[in-house]
Write an enzyme that holds these catalytic residues in place. Structure first.
Site, PDB file in Angstrom:
ATOM      1  N   ARG A   1       0.826  -1.324  -0.056  1.00  0.00           N
ATOM      2  CA  ARG A   1      -0.006  -0.071  -0.089  1.00  0.00           C
ATOM      3  C   ARG A   1       0.817   1.177   0.178  1.00  0.00           C
ATOM      4  O   ARG A   1       0.395   2.377  -0.324  1.00  0.00           O
ATOM      5  CB  ARG A   1      -0.988   0.126   1.113  1.00  0.00           C
ATOM      6  CG  ARG A   1      -1.630   1.240   1.326  1.00  0.00           C
ATOM      7  CD  ARG A   1      -3.151   1.054   2.190  1.00  0.00           C
ATOM      8  NE  ARG A   1      -2.771   0.621   3.474  1.00  0.00           N
ATOM      9  CZ  ARG A   1      -2.313   1.118   4.520  1.00  0.00           C
ATOM     10  NH1 ARG A   1      -1.721   2.341   4.493  1.00  0.00           N
ATOM     11  NH2 ARG A   1      -2.070   0.408   5.542  1.00  0.00           N
TER      12      ARG A   1
ATOM     13  N   TYR B   1     -14.898  15.973 -16.839  1.00  0.00           N
ATOM     14  CA  TYR B   1     -15.371  14.175 -16.721  1.00  0.00           C
ATOM     15  C   TYR B   1     -16.548  14.206 -15.520  1.00  0.00           C
ATOM     16  O   TYR B   1     -16.571  14.942 -14.412  1.00  0.00           O
ATOM     17  CB  TYR B   1     -14.155  13.560 -16.214  1.00  0.00           C
ATOM     18  CG  TYR B   1     -14.432  12.103 -16.267  1.00  0.00           C
ATOM     19  CD1 TYR B   1     -14.697  11.613 -17.226  1.00  0.00           C
ATOM     20  CD2 TYR B   1     -14.586  11.394 -15.126  1.00  0.00           C
ATOM     21  CE1 TYR B   1     -14.918  10.103 -17.257  1.00  0.00           C
ATOM     22  CE2 TYR B   1     -14.889  10.081 -14.892  1.00  0.00           C
ATOM     23  CZ  TYR B   1     -15.105   9.302 -15.993  1.00  0.00           C
ATOM     24  OH  TYR B   1     -15.494   8.231 -16.163  1.00  0.00           O
TER      25      TYR B   1
ATOM     26  N   ASP C   1      -5.863  17.789 -15.894  1.00  0.00           N
ATOM     27  CA  ASP C   1      -6.410  16.452 -16.260  1.00  0.00           C
ATOM     28  C   ASP C   1      -5.963  16.438 -17.702  1.00  0.00           C
ATOM     29  O   ASP C   1      -6.485  17.061 -18.723  1.00  0.00           O
ATOM     30  CB  ASP C   1      -7.842  15.955 -15.997  1.00  0.00           C
ATOM     31  CG  ASP C   1      -8.338  14.699 -16.431  1.00  0.00           C
ATOM     32  OD1 ASP C   1      -7.421  14.352 -17.408  1.00  0.00           O
ATOM     33  OD2 ASP C   1      -9.214  14.378 -16.070  1.00  0.00           O
TER      34      ASP C   1
ATOM     35  N   LYS D   1      -7.255   5.031 -20.208  1.00  0.00           N
ATOM     36  CA  LYS D   1      -7.669   5.307 -21.426  1.00  0.00           C
ATOM     37  C   LYS D   1      -6.053   5.343 -22.283  1.00  0.00           C
ATOM     38  O   LYS D   1      -5.991   4.186 -22.468  1.00  0.00           O
ATOM     39  CB  LYS D   1      -7.886   6.923 -21.523  1.00  0.00           C
ATOM     40  CG  LYS D   1      -9.067   7.319 -20.498  1.00  0.00           C
ATOM     41  CD  LYS D   1     -10.459   6.668 -20.651  1.00  0.00           C
ATOM     42  CE  LYS D   1     -11.358   6.847 -19.503  1.00  0.00           C
ATOM     43  NZ  LYS D   1     -11.361   8.000 -19.145  1.00  0.00           N
TER      44      LYS D   1
HETATM   45  C1  LIG Z   1     -12.036   8.382 -17.630  1.00  0.00           C
HETATM   46  C2  LIG Z   1     -11.672   9.709 -17.174  1.00  0.00           C
HETATM   47  C3  LIG Z   1     -11.500  10.060 -15.819  1.00  0.00           C
HETATM   48  C4  LIG Z   1     -11.879   9.073 -14.733  1.00  0.00           C
HETATM   49  O1  LIG Z   1     -10.771   7.978 -15.158  1.00  0.00           O
HETATM   50  P1  LIG Z   1     -11.033   6.381 -14.526  1.00  0.00           P
HETATM   51  O2  LIG Z   1      -9.853   5.800 -14.595  1.00  0.00           O
HETATM   52  O3  LIG Z   1     -12.315   6.050 -15.148  1.00  0.00           O
HETATM   53  O4  LIG Z   1     -11.582   6.383 -12.854  1.00  0.00           O
HETATM   54  C5  LIG Z   1     -11.144  11.302 -15.704  1.00  0.00           C
HETATM   55  N1  LIG Z   1     -10.944  12.285 -16.391  1.00  0.00           N
HETATM   56  C6  LIG Z   1     -10.990  12.075 -17.940  1.00  0.00           C
HETATM   57  C7  LIG Z   1     -10.619  13.258 -18.812  1.00  0.00           C
HETATM   58  C8  LIG Z   1     -11.509  10.722 -18.179  1.00  0.00           C
HETATM   59  O5  LIG Z   1     -11.618  10.579 -19.722  1.00  0.00           O
END
Ligand SMILES: *Cc1c(COP(=O)(O)O)cnc(C)c1O
Length: 429
Positions: free
Chosen positions: A78, A131, A218, A243
């Protein structure tokens, strides 16, 4: 010749990230010569001596500073694990970050980071559309903890963002708190609206606040190949590794990267919230990093060709690609300064409404109907009725999320096959 596995150059020649992804930070001699890191599927690590245990905990708990040459000893998965450390070291290279930390999801990375940065009475600014999970965190959860959040849309306009940042800092002062962070998602989903990071960083720098709030970005949509926020004034970068970085639609993970002092706060929160990912997922991500550049290059090339053909298509009203031909001159200028490529997620506005969009989506043969993006396979979705269905009609109108909007995440298939699929589906409208 044995090479230092942390060497980032060959003599005077600096090595590129795509080369470093094959071996950086892993010493085969420590694992029976195995060319690839084994999966360290373990919860805990054996200390060689009681003194080692003591020294490792002193550093992990911040009781003393690490010596410059000292690596954090392995303690417990962890806190740290070799698969995580190899992955984090390699991930940090792409963005030129001091440090990266990996999490069990993108949302785990985002929420842990915001918890680390904010305290009651603070204010946080965030850009919309964001998001869905991020929006929920800012809109519903942080306020419950005494953190006021200010959403700013129309943020393609740097002036609006600047005024919002200044007003939020004043609001924070009045509450006896600080402006704790400015959180930006660029390009925005699903419209590919860009936010000028340098302008946001300049607004922050102009504030009269003892500790400048970090600019948090992000970077899931374009990073790490096509946008490098740290070069444009950002302090922290967040990713959904689910992604492009994972890239095969087979795992969920996230990351936070950035400056060492801020990352120490994020690391503390990750250890206590337990939002770290597991060794197997880290191993899969390390494997994915080896092909990241060729996947992102190919999917971007595919997307560029599809954008070119769709722009003239009789059933298509507009194509929304980052900094594209139909965006404003101001947006195109931000794109030219800030982005190295348009990536491979874009949206199209069809001529018609929901009925036409649904007929097209239902006629697709190769593109799969699914949310998410950045995988090897192409996906299509209808934001208005799915990912953005909880937006009010006004918010949808403000953000340009109409019923005729279809989002495409382009994969690495043959581009002629992809166009043939889109063309026949558009023909079915
Ligand atoms: C998918 C996504 C998230 C969240 O990510 P997870 O891995 O599904 O928790 C956050 N920001 C953006 C821009 C995303 O496309």
């Amino acid at each position: 010749m044995t090479r230092d596995h942390r060497a980032r150059s060959l003599g005077a020649h600096a090595l590129a990230p795509e080369t470093l992804m094959m071996g950086y930070g892993y010493d085969p001699a420590l694992s029976e010569g195995s060319i690839k890191p084994p999966i360290f599927q373990t919860s805990t690590f054996v200390f060689r001596s009681a003194e080692d245990g003591k020294r490792f905990f002193e550093v992990a708990y911040g009781l003393r500073e690490k010596d410059p040459e000292e690596a954090l000893g392995l303690i417990y998965s962890r806190i740290n694990n070799p698969n995580l450390e190899i992955l984090e070291d390699r991930l940090a290279i792409w963005d030129g970050a001091d440090k990266a930390l990996v999490f069990s999801s993108g949302m785990a990375a985002i929420s842990t980071t915001l918890l680390a940065l904010s305290r009651p009475n603070d204010v946080v600014v965030y850009t919309a559309p964001a998001y869905g999970g991020t929006e929920y965190l800012f809109d519903r959860i942080l306020p419950r903890m005494g953190v006021a959040t200010v959403s700013v849309s129309d943020c393609g306009d740097a002036e609006v963002l600047d005024q919002t940042i200044r007003a939020a800092a004043a609001q924070a002062k009045a509450r006896g708190g600080r402006l704790a962070a400015v959180y930006v998602e660029t390009p925005a989903n699903p419209t590919n609206q860009l936010i000028d990071l340098r302008a946001a960083a300049d607004s922050i720098r102009a504030l009269d606040q003892a500790e400048a709030p970090p600019l948090v970005v992000d970077n899931t949509f374009l990073g790490p190949l096509w946008q490098k926020p740290l070069d444009h004034g950002a302090d922290l970068i967040l990713y959904s590794l689910t992604k492009y970085v994972g890239g095969h639609s087979d795992l969920i993970a996230g990351a936070c990267l950035g400056r060492a002092d801020l990352m120490a706060r994020v690391a503390e929160m990750r250890t206590i919230c337990g939002t770290i990912t597991d060794p197997h997922t880290a191993w899969l991500l390390t494997r994915s990093l080896e092909t990241l550049h060729i996947r992102m290059e190919r999917s971007q090339a595919n997307a560029a060709e599809l954008v070119r053909r769709l722009r003239g298509h009789p059933k298509v009203e507009a194509v929304l690609d980052a900094g594209g031909a139909e965006s404003s001159p101001a947006q195109q200028a931000v794109f030219a300064r800030q982005c190295l490529g348009a990536g491979s997620t874009f949206s199209i506005r069809l001529k018609g409404g929901e009925a036409e969009a649904f007929r097209m989506l239902n006629a697709l043969g190769l593109f799969k109907l699914a949310v998410s993006l950045g995988g090897t396979e192409s996906l299509a979705s209808h934001p208005s009725s799915t990912t953005h269905s909880d937006y009010s009609p006004e918010a949808k109108a403000r953000c340009g999320i109409g019923d005729n909007l279809v989002r495409l995440s382009v994969g690495i298939e043959n581009v002629e096959d992809l166009y043939a699929d889109l063309d026949q589906a558009l023909g079915a409208i």
